[in-house]
Design a protein around this motif. Structure first.
Motif, PDB file in Angstrom:
ATOM      1  N   ALA A  43       0.822  -1.115   0.056  1.00 52.61           N
ATOM      2  CA  ALA A  43       0.022  -0.313  -0.119  1.00 52.61           C
ATOM      3  C   ALA A  43       0.634   1.396   0.196  1.00 52.61           C
ATOM      4  O   ALA A  43       0.488   2.247  -0.653  1.00 52.61           O
ATOM      5  CB  ALA A  43      -1.049  -0.040   1.014  1.00 52.61           C
ATOM      6  N   LEU A  44       1.939   1.127   0.905  1.00 53.34           N
ATOM      7  CA  LEU A  44       3.053   2.313   0.812  1.00 53.34           C
ATOM      8  C   LEU A  44       3.604   2.583  -0.665  1.00 53.34           C
ATOM      9  O   LEU A  44       3.873   3.736  -1.069  1.00 53.34           O
ATOM     10  CB  LEU A  44       3.807   2.182   1.784  1.00 53.34           C
ATOM     11  N   ALA A  45       3.972   1.285  -1.213  1.00 51.33           N
ATOM     12  CA  ALA A  45       4.200   1.455  -2.697  1.00 51.33           C
ATOM     13  C   ALA A  45       3.556   2.038  -3.558  1.00 51.33           C
ATOM     14  O   ALA A  45       3.840   2.992  -4.270  1.00 51.33           O
ATOM     15  CB  ALA A  45       4.776  -0.088  -3.027  1.00 51.33           C
ATOM     16  N   LEU A  46       2.173   1.883  -3.650  1.00 54.90           N
ATOM     17  CA  LEU A  46       1.274   2.534  -4.383  1.00 54.90           C
ATOM     18  C   LEU A  46       1.277   4.008  -4.073  1.00 54.90           C
ATOM     19  O   LEU A  46       0.976   4.634  -4.997  1.00 54.90           O
ATOM     20  CB  LEU A  46      -0.177   1.950  -3.890  1.00 54.90           C
ATOM     21  N   LEU A  47       1.155   4.300  -2.853  1.00 52.37           N
ATOM     22  CA  LEU A  47       1.169   5.927  -2.484  1.00 52.37           C
ATOM     23  C   LEU A  47       2.440   6.439  -3.392  1.00 52.37           C
ATOM     24  O   LEU A  47       2.476   7.933  -3.537  1.00 52.37           O
ATOM     25  CB  LEU A  47       1.395   6.122  -1.030  1.00 52.37           C
ATOM     26  N   MET A 228       9.726  -2.495  -2.691  1.00 52.41           N
ATOM     27  CA  MET A 228       8.378  -2.768  -3.660  1.00 52.41           C
ATOM     28  C   MET A 228       8.448  -1.593  -4.794  1.00 52.41           C
ATOM     29  O   MET A 228       8.044  -1.712  -5.987  1.00 52.41           O
ATOM     30  CB  MET A 228       7.109  -2.670  -2.948  1.00 52.41           C
ATOM     31  N   GLY A 229       8.728  -0.335  -4.312  1.00 53.53           N
ATOM     32  CA  GLY A 229       8.311   0.694  -4.962  1.00 53.53           C
ATOM     33  C   GLY A 229       9.558   0.917  -6.099  1.00 53.53           C
ATOM     34  O   GLY A 229       9.250   0.716  -7.329  1.00 53.53           O
ATOM     35  N   VAL A 230      10.745   1.037  -5.617  1.00 55.05           N
ATOM     36  CA  VAL A 230      11.914   1.116  -6.693  1.00 55.05           C
ATOM     37  C   VAL A 230      12.491  -0.042  -7.128  1.00 55.05           C
ATOM     38  O   VAL A 230      12.728  -0.136  -8.383  1.00 55.05           O
ATOM     39  CB  VAL A 230      12.916   1.970  -5.806  1.00 55.05           C
ATOM     40  N   ALA A 231      12.631  -1.178  -6.303  1.00 60.99           N
ATOM     41  CA  ALA A 231      13.470  -2.120  -6.616  1.00 60.99           C
ATOM     42  C   ALA A 231      12.549  -3.005  -7.961  1.00 60.99           C
ATOM     43  O   ALA A 231      13.171  -3.451  -8.956  1.00 60.99           O
ATOM     44  CB  ALA A 231      13.913  -3.051  -5.553  1.00 60.99           C
ATOM     45  N   TYR A 232      11.245  -3.124  -7.560  1.00 57.09           N
ATOM     46  CA  TYR A 232      10.635  -3.737  -8.601  1.00 57.09           C
ATOM     47  C   TYR A 232      10.500  -3.119  -9.911  1.00 57.09           C
ATOM     48  O   TYR A 232      10.150  -3.794 -11.043  1.00 57.09           O
ATOM     49  CB  TYR A 232       9.335  -4.240  -7.935  1.00 57.09           C
ATOM     50  N   THR A 233      10.411  -1.923  -9.733  1.00 60.94           N
ATOM     51  CA  THR A 233      10.422  -1.272 -11.092  1.00 60.94           C
ATOM     52  C   THR A 233      11.595  -1.119 -11.768  1.00 60.94           C
ATOM     53  O   THR A 233      11.845  -1.351 -13.073  1.00 60.94           O
ATOM     54  CB  THR A 233       9.988   0.249 -10.543  1.00 60.94           C
ATOM     55  N   LEU A 234      12.835  -1.212 -11.055  1.00 61.54           N
ATOM     56  CA  LEU A 234      14.178  -1.355 -11.678  1.00 61.54           C
ATOM     57  C   LEU A 234      14.171  -2.948 -12.273  1.00 61.54           C
ATOM     58  O   LEU A 234      14.622  -3.090 -13.359  1.00 61.54           O
ATOM     59  CB  LEU A 234      15.322  -1.398 -10.659  1.00 61.54           C
TER      60      LEU A 234
END
Length: 294
Positions: A43-47, A228-234
């Motif tokens: 949820a924090l990754a979504l924000l 979740m936010g940065v690493a999975y986008t990478l």
């Protein structure tokens, strides 16, 4: 060649984040349940991901087009499939960890380095020769680095083997969708799927305490925004220029960085066996990046 190097560096940076996130996850799981941690983390990754993707898109093509891009059927399809595979992998890992020691869990989870090329062959995509040759030293290095339990397999071990299979599917799906879709948006929908699927397990199976969650704000923030936010986008952007087997070998370095960060930050002992395992895994990744020869 330049795009391959760039993709490899992106995946390498992602594994550094994932390896350090093990410490954050261990700290957070001391106070809250696994599905609570997973739900709030995503949820924090979504924000972070939704406004970031929308703002980046607006700078390129305007706000109206940026918002309309969220309705792309291919984006929704890719996010749903990748998110479901990621939820299955993460959940099986969390449940398996309850019944299996951490070292064996790390070994079994990273067995996607063997499953990814097998899945590729099944789907008609032959991995490169250098990537295939790298799988054996990587598997040996991973064994030396992490396996310290008994040779027998428990129920938790079989769950972690299922986790490795789910991760291999997620890596293969990312390879299928990453080339044509925006990485931030794809990861955002992937994270949203994990939140939706994790929420019932959190509410029905765990005690949710706001005070305990507040005490975990730093591990949750680190695991949510960075892991979740940065690493999975990478992972998504990095896999565009690499074939899945080579990408999975780089991502398996997560285990190496987890051990190294444990040594540096938690003052855990790094044995000679673990050191040899780290060297073998780094060597395997370098071997997988060598150009093909005729």
């Amino acid at each position: 060649m330049k795009s391959k190097v760039c993709g490899s560096l992106q995946l390498l940076f992602a594994t550094v984040i994932w390896g350090s996130a093990f410490i954050a996850q261990r700290a957070g799981m001391d106070k809250i349940g696994p599905f609570t941690f997973q739900t709030i983390r995503c949820a924090l990754a979504l924000l972070f991901l939704f406004p970031a993707a929308t703002i980046v898109g607006a700078e390129k093509a305007g706000w109206r087009h940026s918002l309309h891009m969220w309705l792309d059927p291919e984006l929704i399809k890719g996010g749903l499939l990748c998110g479901t595979a990621l939820f299955a992998a993460s959940s099986l890992q969390q449940i398996g960890l309850v019944e299996t020691d951490a070292g064996k869990a790390g070994f079994l989870t990273a067995m996607y380095i063997i499953l990814v090329p097998l899945l590729g062959v099944f789907l008609g995509r032959r991995p490169s020769r250098s990537a295939l040759l790298s799988v054996l030293p990587a598997a040996i290095g991973l064994y030396l680095l992490s396996w310290s339990g008994s040779g027998s397999l428990s129920r938790g071990d079989f769950l972690l083997i299922g986790c490795a299979f789910a991760f291999s599917i997620q890596i293969t799906l990312i390879d299928r969708f990453a080339g044509s879709l925006d990485g931030l948006r794809l990861n955002c929908i992937q994270a949203a799927v994990v939140v939706v699927l994790s929420l019932p397990f959190m509410l029905l199976g765990e005690t949710v305490n706001a005070a305990d969650i507040a005490r975990c704000w730093l591990p949750l923030g680190y695991a949510g925004v960075l892991s979740m936010g940065v690493a999975y986008t990478l992972q998504i952007t990095g896999q565009r220029s690499l074939e899945p087997t080579a990408a999975s070998l780089i991502m398996s370095l997560e285990s190496v960085f987890a051990v190294l960060f444990g040594f540096l930050l938690l003052h855990e002992r790094l044995t000679a066996r673990e050191g040899v395992g780290c060297v073998l895994m780094f060597s395997a990744v370098i071997l997988s990046q060598l150009p093909e020869t005729k």
